[in-house]
Motif scaffolding. Structure first.
Motif, mmCIF file in Angstrom:
data_model
loop_
_atom_site.group_PDB
_atom_site.id
_atom_site.type_symbol
_atom_site.label_atom_id
_atom_site.label_comp_id
_atom_site.label_asym_id
_atom_site.label_seq_id
_atom_site.Cartn_x
_atom_site.Cartn_y
_atom_site.Cartn_z
ATOM 1 N N ASP A 98 1.171 -1.121 -0.280
ATOM 2 C CA ASP A 98 -0.073 0.094 -0.121
ATOM 3 C C ASP A 98 0.811 1.278 -0.605
ATOM 4 O O ASP A 98 0.605 2.134 -0.460
ATOM 5 C CB ASP A 98 -1.139 -0.259 0.982
ATOM 6 C CG ASP A 98 -2.219 -0.862 1.253
ATOM 7 O OD1 ASP A 98 -2.069 -1.867 -0.106
ATOM 8 O OD2 ASP A 98 -3.003 -0.766 1.995
ATOM 9 N N HIS A 99 2.084 1.374 0.768
ATOM 10 C CA HIS A 99 2.535 2.292 1.107
ATOM 11 C C HIS A 99 3.120 2.694 -0.703
ATOM 12 O O HIS A 99 3.925 4.232 -0.551
ATOM 13 C CB HIS A 99 3.780 2.080 2.206
ATOM 14 C CG HIS A 99 4.949 1.166 2.116
ATOM 15 N ND1 HIS A 99 4.246 0.269 1.998
ATOM 16 C CD2 HIS A 99 5.797 1.312 1.172
ATOM 17 C CE1 HIS A 99 5.822 -0.911 2.010
ATOM 18 N NE2 HIS A 99 6.602 0.216 0.812
ATOM 19 N N GLN A 100 3.835 2.006 -1.079
ATOM 20 C CA GLN A 100 3.636 1.636 -2.633
ATOM 21 C C GLN A 100 3.416 2.745 -3.723
ATOM 22 O O GLN A 100 3.994 3.715 -4.656
ATOM 23 C CB GLN A 100 4.319 1.187 -3.501
ATOM 24 C CG GLN A 100 5.228 0.351 -2.981
ATOM 25 C CD GLN A 100 6.146 -1.340 -3.493
ATOM 26 O OE1 GLN A 100 5.136 -2.275 -3.734
ATOM 27 N NE2 GLN A 100 6.863 -1.035 -4.363
ATOM 28 N N LEU A 101 1.692 2.923 -3.678
ATOM 29 C CA LEU A 101 0.483 3.098 -4.291
ATOM 30 C C LEU A 101 -0.048 4.236 -3.825
ATOM 31 O O LEU A 101 -0.178 5.483 -4.730
ATOM 32 C CB LEU A 101 0.125 2.046 -4.518
ATOM 33 C CG LEU A 101 0.210 0.463 -4.651
ATOM 34 C CD1 LEU A 101 -1.205 -0.045 -4.264
ATOM 35 C CD2 LEU A 101 0.149 0.660 -6.446
ATOM 36 N N MET A 102 1.058 4.536 -2.067
ATOM 37 C CA MET A 102 0.105 6.373 -1.935
ATOM 38 C C MET A 102 0.717 7.319 -2.466
ATOM 39 O O MET A 102 2.217 6.638 -3.075
ATOM 40 C CB MET A 102 0.033 6.116 -0.480
ATOM 41 C CG MET A 102 -0.644 5.399 0.392
ATOM 42 S SD MET A 102 -2.548 5.292 0.750
ATOM 43 C CE MET A 102 -2.273 6.883 1.546
ATOM 44 N N GLU A 150 -1.936 0.081 -15.679
ATOM 45 C CA GLU A 150 -0.304 0.467 -15.648
ATOM 46 C C GLU A 150 -0.263 1.106 -14.268
ATOM 47 O O GLU A 150 -0.252 2.106 -13.429
ATOM 48 C CB GLU A 150 0.076 1.085 -16.600
ATOM 49 C CG GLU A 150 1.556 1.540 -15.948
ATOM 50 C CD GLU A 150 2.685 2.025 -17.208
ATOM 51 O OE1 GLU A 150 3.988 2.270 -17.761
ATOM 52 O OE2 GLU A 150 2.039 2.661 -18.805
ATOM 53 N N ILE A 151 0.812 -0.037 -13.354
ATOM 54 C CA ILE A 151 1.236 1.446 -12.324
ATOM 55 C C ILE A 151 2.777 1.670 -12.713
ATOM 56 O O ILE A 151 3.834 0.821 -12.849
ATOM 57 C CB ILE A 151 1.585 0.452 -10.976
ATOM 58 C CG1 ILE A 151 -0.380 0.113 -10.816
ATOM 59 C CG2 ILE A 151 1.858 0.665 -9.877
ATOM 60 C CD1 ILE A 151 -0.964 1.062 -10.096
ATOM 61 N N ASP A 152 2.972 2.713 -12.739
ATOM 62 C CA ASP A 152 4.325 3.362 -12.767
ATOM 63 C C ASP A 152 5.205 3.770 -11.585
ATOM 64 O O ASP A 152 5.255 4.784 -11.908
ATOM 65 C CB ASP A 152 4.562 4.420 -14.048
ATOM 66 C CG ASP A 152 5.839 4.642 -14.675
ATOM 67 O OD1 ASP A 152 6.957 4.457 -14.211
ATOM 68 O OD2 ASP A 152 6.059 4.919 -15.556
ATOM 69 N N LEU A 153 5.928 2.795 -10.488
ATOM 70 C CA LEU A 153 5.991 4.076 -9.862
ATOM 71 C C LEU A 153 7.632 5.206 -10.233
ATOM 72 O O LEU A 153 8.029 6.028 -8.589
ATOM 73 C CB LEU A 153 6.819 2.479 -9.087
ATOM 74 C CG LEU A 153 5.667 1.265 -8.072
ATOM 75 C CD1 LEU A 153 7.171 0.675 -7.258
ATOM 76 C CD2 LEU A 153 4.650 2.427 -7.249
ATOM 77 N N PRO A 215 -1.426 -2.505 5.122
ATOM 78 C CA PRO A 215 -0.240 -2.411 4.143
ATOM 79 C C PRO A 215 0.539 -3.936 3.399
ATOM 80 O O PRO A 215 1.358 -3.862 3.166
ATOM 81 C CB PRO A 215 1.147 -2.390 5.969
ATOM 82 C CG PRO A 215 0.176 -3.738 6.840
ATOM 83 C CD PRO A 215 -1.252 -2.899 5.942
ATOM 84 N N GLY A 216 -0.449 -5.053 3.359
ATOM 85 C CA GLY A 216 0.328 -6.172 2.524
ATOM 86 C C GLY A 216 0.429 -5.502 1.160
ATOM 87 O O GLY A 216 0.117 -4.763 0.397
ATOM 88 N N PRO A 217 0.064 -7.020 0.016
ATOM 89 C CA PRO A 217 0.749 -6.371 -1.205
ATOM 90 C C PRO A 217 -0.901 -6.198 -2.099
ATOM 91 O O PRO A 217 -1.539 -7.078 -1.095
ATOM 92 C CB PRO A 217 1.545 -7.597 -1.372
ATOM 93 C CG PRO A 217 1.618 -8.847 -0.758
ATOM 94 C CD PRO A 217 0.483 -8.092 0.787
#
Length: 224
Positions: A98-102, A150-153, A215-217
């Motif tokens: 979750d913290h990657q997507l926030m 798409e998720i582009d970090l 927080p899980g994937p």
């Protein structure tokens, strides 16, 4: 980084067990025996998990030092908080914590800005992005492959291809009662239909109250 992994519910039985509302996709890691968790309110913890088991589809936990129903009830509504390495990544490249997507920017394929992810809600059927729009309103985006393209970090953005009506209600297809009556009459005239396979239609998210961050994937699901 500290993230909420669960909320304690009501007591179960008389030996100190509690029901738990899981807010992580990795309960076997975050909520396993021996895990030491901070709490909110802080005065309740830290709590060390002694045992855990699944009963009727719900996770039951017992904490060290809690031996009866009274002690278990005193923990009700306590949030359990785990320390998570912010650099930790899921093994599957299609999964995200979750913290990657926030705070990712949400845009359409043509670059049109939709808003920013402010929260992620995990439902039994799918995950939802809670997106704050520039005007302050919120929209819920199902995290499914048909919508999140798409998720582009690196670029800190999520590209979406929403169906009509998901973002702008004025684009939703409206069927009048006259159209429904005409369709029904046509169906009766055509006779009974043969039963066959059904293809999934557009995603139609129902009303959901946003909850605390989990927080899980997270990975995009298949639209059922």
């Amino acid at each position: 980084m500290q993230l909420v992994v669960a909320r304690i519910g009501r007591a179960h039985g008389i030996k100190g067990e509690v029901t738990v509302e899981v807010r992580t996709d990795e309960p076997e890691i975050r909520l396993g025996p021996g895990a030491v968790l901070a709490t909110e309110p802080a005065s309740t913890g830290p709590l060390t998990i002694e045992t855990g088991r699944v009963h009727s589809g719900r996770l039951l936990l017992r904490f060290e030092g809690v031996r009866d129903r009274t002690g278990a009830e005193a923990l009700r509504n306590t949030l359990l908080i785990a320390d998570v390495d912010p650099e930790e990544l899921p093994e599957d490249p299609e999964e995200f914590y979750d913290h990657q997507l926030m705070d990712l920017d949400v845009v359409l394929a043509d670059g049109t800005e939709i808003g920013r992810i402010t929260e992620i809600t995990h439902l039994p059927s799918q995950d939802l992005f809670i997106v704050e729009r520039p005007d302050g309103t919120e929209v819920m985006i199902p995290f499914v492959e048909e919508i999140v393209a798409e998720i582009d970090l690196e670029e800190q953005r999520a590209v979406i291809t929403p169906p009509p009506g998901l973002i702008d209600e004025s684009e939703a297809v409206v069927v009048s009662s006259r159209d429904e009556e005409s369709a029904a009459a046509g169906a009766e005239a055509a006779g009974p239909r043969a039963e066959g396979p059904v293809e999934p239609g557009p995603v139609e998210p129902g009303p959901v109250e946003p909850g605390p961050v989990e927080p899980g994937p997270v990975e995009p699901g298949d639209d059922d």
